[in-house]
Design an enzyme around this catalytic site. Sequence first.
Site, PDB file in Angstrom:
ATOM      1  N   HIS A 180      38.318  -0.716  51.302  1.00 25.74           N
ATOM      2  CA  HIS A 180      39.191   0.395  51.706  1.00 25.74           C
ATOM      3  C   HIS A 180      38.646   1.143  52.922  1.00 25.74           C
ATOM      4  O   HIS A 180      38.539   2.370  52.920  1.00 25.74           O
ATOM      5  CB  HIS A 180      39.348   1.336  50.505  1.00 25.74           C
ATOM      6  CG  HIS A 180      40.639   2.069  50.444  1.00 25.74           C
ATOM      7  ND1 HIS A 180      40.947   3.089  51.298  1.00 25.74           N
ATOM      8  CD2 HIS A 180      41.705   1.932  49.639  1.00 25.74           C
ATOM      9  CE1 HIS A 180      42.150   3.558  50.995  1.00 25.74           C
ATOM     10  NE2 HIS A 180      42.632   2.869  49.990  1.00 25.74           N
TER      11      HIS A 180
ATOM     12  N   GLU B 285      44.394  -3.080  54.207  1.00 24.83           N
ATOM     13  CA  GLU B 285      43.776  -3.532  52.958  1.00 24.83           C
ATOM     14  C   GLU B 285      44.399  -4.844  52.497  1.00 24.83           C
ATOM     15  O   GLU B 285      45.486  -4.835  51.926  1.00 24.83           O
ATOM     16  CB  GLU B 285      44.004  -2.482  51.869  1.00 24.83           C
ATOM     17  CG  GLU B 285      43.565  -1.097  52.217  1.00 24.83           C
ATOM     18  CD  GLU B 285      44.314  -0.055  51.399  1.00 24.83           C
ATOM     19  OE1 GLU B 285      44.258  -0.094  50.163  1.00 24.83           O
ATOM     20  OE2 GLU B 285      44.990   0.799  52.004  1.00 24.83           O
TER      21      GLU B 285
ATOM     22  N   HIS C 208      44.264   1.697  41.961  1.00 26.46           N
ATOM     23  CA  HIS C 208      42.968   1.213  42.450  1.00 26.46           C
ATOM     24  C   HIS C 208      41.914   1.047  41.348  1.00 26.46           C
ATOM     25  O   HIS C 208      40.759   1.467  41.500  1.00 26.46           O
ATOM     26  CB  HIS C 208      42.421   2.160  43.522  1.00 26.46           C
ATOM     27  CG  HIS C 208      43.147   2.090  44.848  1.00 26.46           C
ATOM     28  ND1 HIS C 208      43.853   0.988  45.271  1.00 26.46           N
ATOM     29  CD2 HIS C 208      43.258   3.003  45.864  1.00 26.46           C
ATOM     30  CE1 HIS C 208      44.356   1.216  46.471  1.00 26.46           C
ATOM     31  NE2 HIS C 208      44.024   2.434  46.856  1.00 26.46           N
TER      32      HIS C 208
HETATM   33  C1  BGC Z   1      47.211   3.592  48.972  1.00 23.95           C
HETATM   34  C2  BGC Z   1      47.611   5.037  49.052  1.00 23.95           C
HETATM   35  C3  BGC Z   1      46.568   5.860  48.314  1.00 23.95           C
HETATM   36  C4  BGC Z   1      45.237   5.609  48.965  1.00 23.95           C
HETATM   37  C5  BGC Z   1      44.143   6.342  48.244  1.00 23.95           C
HETATM   38  C6  BGC Z   1      45.877   3.432  49.607  1.00 23.95           C
HETATM   39  O1  BGC Z   1      45.454   2.125  49.467  1.00 23.95           O
HETATM   40  O2  BGC Z   1      48.150   2.750  49.579  1.00 23.95           O
HETATM   41  O3  BGC Z   1      48.883   5.254  48.499  1.00 23.95           O
HETATM   42  O4  BGC Z   1      46.880   7.209  48.339  1.00 23.95           O
HETATM   43  O5  BGC Z   1      44.935   4.260  48.952  1.00 23.95           O
HETATM   44  O6  BGC Z   1      43.128   6.598  49.100  1.00 23.95           O
END
Ligand code: BGC
Length: 341
Positions: free
Chosen positions: A177, A308, A106
């Site tokens: 998110h 997402e 991310h």
């Molecule tokens: C991911 C997860 C991750 C999470 C973090 C999601 O988008 O797919 O694997 O742990 O984000 O908050």
Amino acid sequence: MALKQQPYGHLPDGRKTDLYILTNVNDVEVSATNYGGIITSIKTPDQNGVFKNIVLGLGSFREYLKNDPYLGALVGRVSNRISNARFNLDGKTYKLAKNEGENHLHGGLVGFEKILWEVEVVDDQSISLSYVSPDGEEGYPGNLHVSVTYTLDNDNKLTLDFGAMTDQATPISFTSHGYFNLTGDPSKNIHDHQLKLNADSYTPTDQELIPTGAVDSVEDTPLDFREFKSIGKDIGQTKLGFDNNFVLNKSEGELALAAEVEEPQSGRRMNVYTSMPCIQLYTGNYLDNSLQSPEGIPFRKHCAFCLEPQHYPDAPNRPEFPSGILRPGKNYRAKIVYEFL
Ligand code: BGC
């Protein structure tokens, strides 16, 4: 239609943040802050007209400083994982920040979720956020100009309009998110939510959730959401819950319906549309009671789900996938639309 602005809190270095509250003619209300572009609440009515917040949010700005699960936040430059926190592009190797074992997740240590964005109020139904991510930030090449406009219309659609330009080739994949629980009550799990995804295939991953490069059919797997199915029905067949990337049935760049969700008790429904090629279904598998709602309800595993929209995960290292590289001179545009019904 209305837009209210109020002071929200200060960053440790003294910079001030604001909360922007958009309301439409149906009294649907979306609150977002310029810190991380975080959507802190979305209030929608149930079948009896009772309004509740349907996303996980925290009680004060200060609590968002430790937002490890990316609650409601913008994610970038590249959402999801980049294996071994490195990639090659045009003959050069770029090393990225490692923030999940050996991998990059991310956008790295300080991704878009921890940025104080510039704000431009567009009108009484939209706010626009912008940020210049400097060359080398978290290891990525190029100065990247990013903008996101949030618009709440009178058809109960919340649209996130992304734009980006760069001065060097760089991978990009932005998302938002949000963690949804359409009951409006995070003390309930999300097992009874009915979900339908417009996806015939998904990208299988290894133990570290890194794609193998394959694109497989969802048929005869717990990931078959081609017809409405409760999230809880096959969740027991997964390791921790769903955390999977689906490839949407659509042509490149087309804005299309990606997901439909129905919560039978409240009667609330939500559709998600996107122009992006994929969508991640994540069922809050790592929520561990350490964060809580303003009412003091701890956020536990499976108390919310994320949908997402995104580019193919680990695309910079996967020649099998569309590249997701933005080059200078190109004007990137992408959309996510949440429709509340
Ligand atoms: C991911 C997860 C991750 C999470 C973090 C999601 O988008 O797919 O694997 O742990 O984000 O908050």
